[in-house]
Structure formats: structure tokens, C-alpha cells
Design a protein around this motif. Sequence first.
Motif, PDB file in Angstrom:
ATOM      1  N   ALA A  96      31.968 -30.020 -20.532  1.00 20.62           N
ATOM      2  CA  ALA A  96      33.102 -29.567 -19.733  1.00 20.62           C
ATOM      3  C   ALA A  96      34.093 -30.713 -19.549  1.00 20.62           C
ATOM      4  N   TRP A  97      35.359 -30.349 -19.446  1.00 20.76           N
ATOM      5  CA  TRP A  97      36.412 -31.333 -19.218  1.00 20.76           C
ATOM      6  C   TRP A  97      36.531 -31.613 -17.729  1.00 20.76           C
ATOM      7  N   ASN A  98      36.905 -32.824 -17.386  1.00 23.87           N
ATOM      8  CA  ASN A  98      37.097 -33.199 -15.992  1.00 23.87           C
ATOM      9  C   ASN A  98      38.469 -32.733 -15.500  1.00 23.87           C
ATOM     10  N   LEU A  99      38.467 -32.058 -14.375  1.00 26.50           N
ATOM     11  CA  LEU A  99      39.702 -31.633 -13.723  1.00 26.50           C
ATOM     12  C   LEU A  99      39.646 -32.077 -12.269  1.00 26.50           C
ATOM     13  N   ASN A 100      40.791 -32.484 -11.720  1.00 19.79           N
ATOM     14  CA  ASN A 100      40.808 -32.731 -10.285  1.00 19.79           C
ATOM     15  C   ASN A 100      41.040 -31.409  -9.555  1.00 19.79           C
ATOM     16  N   ASP A 101      40.931 -31.422  -8.241  1.00 16.38           N
ATOM     17  CA  ASP A 101      41.004 -30.183  -7.470  1.00 16.38           C
ATOM     18  C   ASP A 101      42.344 -29.471  -7.642  1.00 16.38           C
ATOM     19  N   ARG A 102      43.400 -30.252  -7.701  1.00 15.35           N
ATOM     20  CA  ARG A 102      44.736 -29.659  -7.836  1.00 15.35           C
ATOM     21  C   ARG A 102      44.892 -28.987  -9.199  1.00 15.35           C
ATOM     22  N   GLU A 103      44.446 -29.663 -10.256  1.00 18.15           N
ATOM     23  CA  GLU A 103      44.525 -29.093 -11.605  1.00 18.15           C
ATOM     24  C   GLU A 103      43.677 -27.830 -11.706  1.00 18.15           C
ATOM     25  N   ARG A 104      42.472 -27.886 -11.144  1.00  9.81           N
ATOM     26  CA  ARG A 104      41.572 -26.732 -11.248  1.00  9.81           C
ATOM     27  C   ARG A 104      42.172 -25.510 -10.552  1.00  9.81           C
ATOM     28  N   LEU A 105      42.741 -25.692  -9.372  1.00 10.62           N
ATOM     29  CA  LEU A 105      43.326 -24.559  -8.654  1.00 10.62           C
ATOM     30  C   LEU A 105      44.448 -23.930  -9.469  1.00 10.62           C
ATOM     31  N   VAL A 106      45.337 -24.749 -10.013  1.00  9.34           N
ATOM     32  CA  VAL A 106      46.449 -24.210 -10.800  1.00  9.34           C
ATOM     33  C   VAL A 106      45.930 -23.469 -12.024  1.00  9.34           C
ATOM     34  N   LEU A 107      44.945 -24.040 -12.698  1.00 12.04           N
ATOM     35  CA  LEU A 107      44.429 -23.424 -13.924  1.00 12.04           C
ATOM     36  C   LEU A 107      43.664 -22.138 -13.635  1.00 12.04           C
ATOM     37  N   VAL A 108      42.976 -22.065 -12.493  1.00  6.66           N
ATOM     38  CA  VAL A 108      42.324 -20.808 -12.131  1.00  6.66           C
ATOM     39  C   VAL A 108      43.374 -19.731 -11.879  1.00  6.66           C
ATOM     40  N   CYS A 109      44.475 -20.097 -11.216  1.00  2.61           N
ATOM     41  CA  CYS A 109      45.577 -19.135 -11.045  1.00  2.61           C
ATOM     42  C   CYS A 109      46.093 -18.663 -12.400  1.00  2.61           C
TER      43      CYS A 109
END
Length: 266
Positions: A155-168
Amino acid sequence: MPMAMPRLSHKVNILPEEFGSLAHGLPPAPPGTLFVRGLYGGMSVEPDARFELHFGRCEPDVHVCVGADDTRVSRLHGRITREDSRWVLHNVGKLPIRFPGARLVVSGQREELPSGYSPLFIVAPDYEHLLEVRVAARTAPVPATSYQAKTLPTAWNLNDRERLVLVCLAQRYLRQDRAPQPLTWAEVEDELRRVQPEKGWTWRQAAHEVRKVRLRLSARGVCGIREDDLRPGAGNSVNHHLIIELLVTATLVKAHLALLDDPGPA
């Protein structure tokens, strides 16, 4: 004339829709057992079953449905046969099939399937349809947690901000919509403002977070996620390809929908 569906035996089994990604491991199966999964289920075939598996968009006439709502996918797009001690994929459709590493198998060609997990993609203009394939390895069974730790793509590392945007951005894929597409930036902005009204999100901020991830993964060898990788006018394809990469590597999983306070159907 529609293909007569053969009677299933104990060596050929249907995988339920809720089975989940083949990247997450397999149930106990003889070595060499073939597992194939589309968006709404799949099948397993033991190596000595003398069974030819068909996939394509015409759901009543194939064993595994892929691209059901896309008429560019052939009614019968491919066959997988057992030849000697190997499984071989035959592309009989019009569109190419992309193997890992960007290798294309075009109409009329065949390709041996390797042992282990192989995410395959039927490549339509500006869109790719995922067909998961996995051949059970010739090793002794191990506990599921240990097996997953050894076989899951990294899995690639994402920070919390990136993960939230990408889930959207990717929520239609995580909810398993038919023929999903990324949300528009306006829709992403609306979602982020609903989830975090105090943050004052704009679509430009969201696009910036996604662009950072695309550039980071592209520098690590992931193809098709920069505008320069695709022809002009490809639209949302870079985001589609990014989402597919994040799904295949289990960087984004269905449980992440909880970040939107709406986990969707179980």
C-alpha cells in the motif's frame, strides 16, 4: 445463441458478490486453482476440472461478468483454459487486456497467467474495467493473516488530508457502483465542506492534494496518472487510473468510507 451454462461440480464454484477482492487472500484451495472475480462476483476452478472459463459483458452468457454497462466490451471478451500445467488467457474481444507492468494482450493473442494475484484491465477509451485473477500458489496453507501479509500488494503511504480527499474522489468505486467514475472537483468540494465545514475546503485545495499524490506515485514508477501520460482530451482518466492503483494496492478500502460518515451498504 446464448451459451449453455455447464453444471457446476465440486471442482467449480461460484464466488458470492460479497467475497471481496482477491488481493486480500484466498480460501483453502488446491494448488493451481484459478480464481476470477468481476465487480459482482466470480468463480473458482480447480486445475483438473476440465473447465473453460468465459468472461465478458453479457452476464447471462459468461461465467464472470465485466464491463456490463459498456458496449465497447465484447459480449464474450475472453476465455481462460487449462493447458498442461498452466492457465492461459485468450483475448477474443475487440479491446486489449492490460496485464501488470502495462503489457497489452490484444485481440487474438494469448498469455499465460502467473501464479499469485494479477489485476487485469480491459482497456476501453478513457476507461479500464478491472478483472481480478488469482492462481493459488503451490505452497502449504498458512493462516489468513500471515498469507495476506505476504501477498498483498504494498500500500502507498497517504497522510490524513490526502486520504480524505481521495476517499471523496473515489467513493463511487468504494461503493461498488456499476461503471464508476471519479467525482467532479465541484462534487469533491461539496463533500469535503459537508464532512469538515470548519476547514473551508475548495476544489483547488482538493485538486492540489490529489496532484501531490499523483506526482509522488508517478516518480515511483506508476504509469498513466499524469496528464503527460495520456493523449489530450483524456479528461478524468488520470484520476481514474490513480484510483485503480490505490484500490489494487489496498491503499483505499471500503472501510475508509467511514471518513465520510457514510460507510455505505455492508
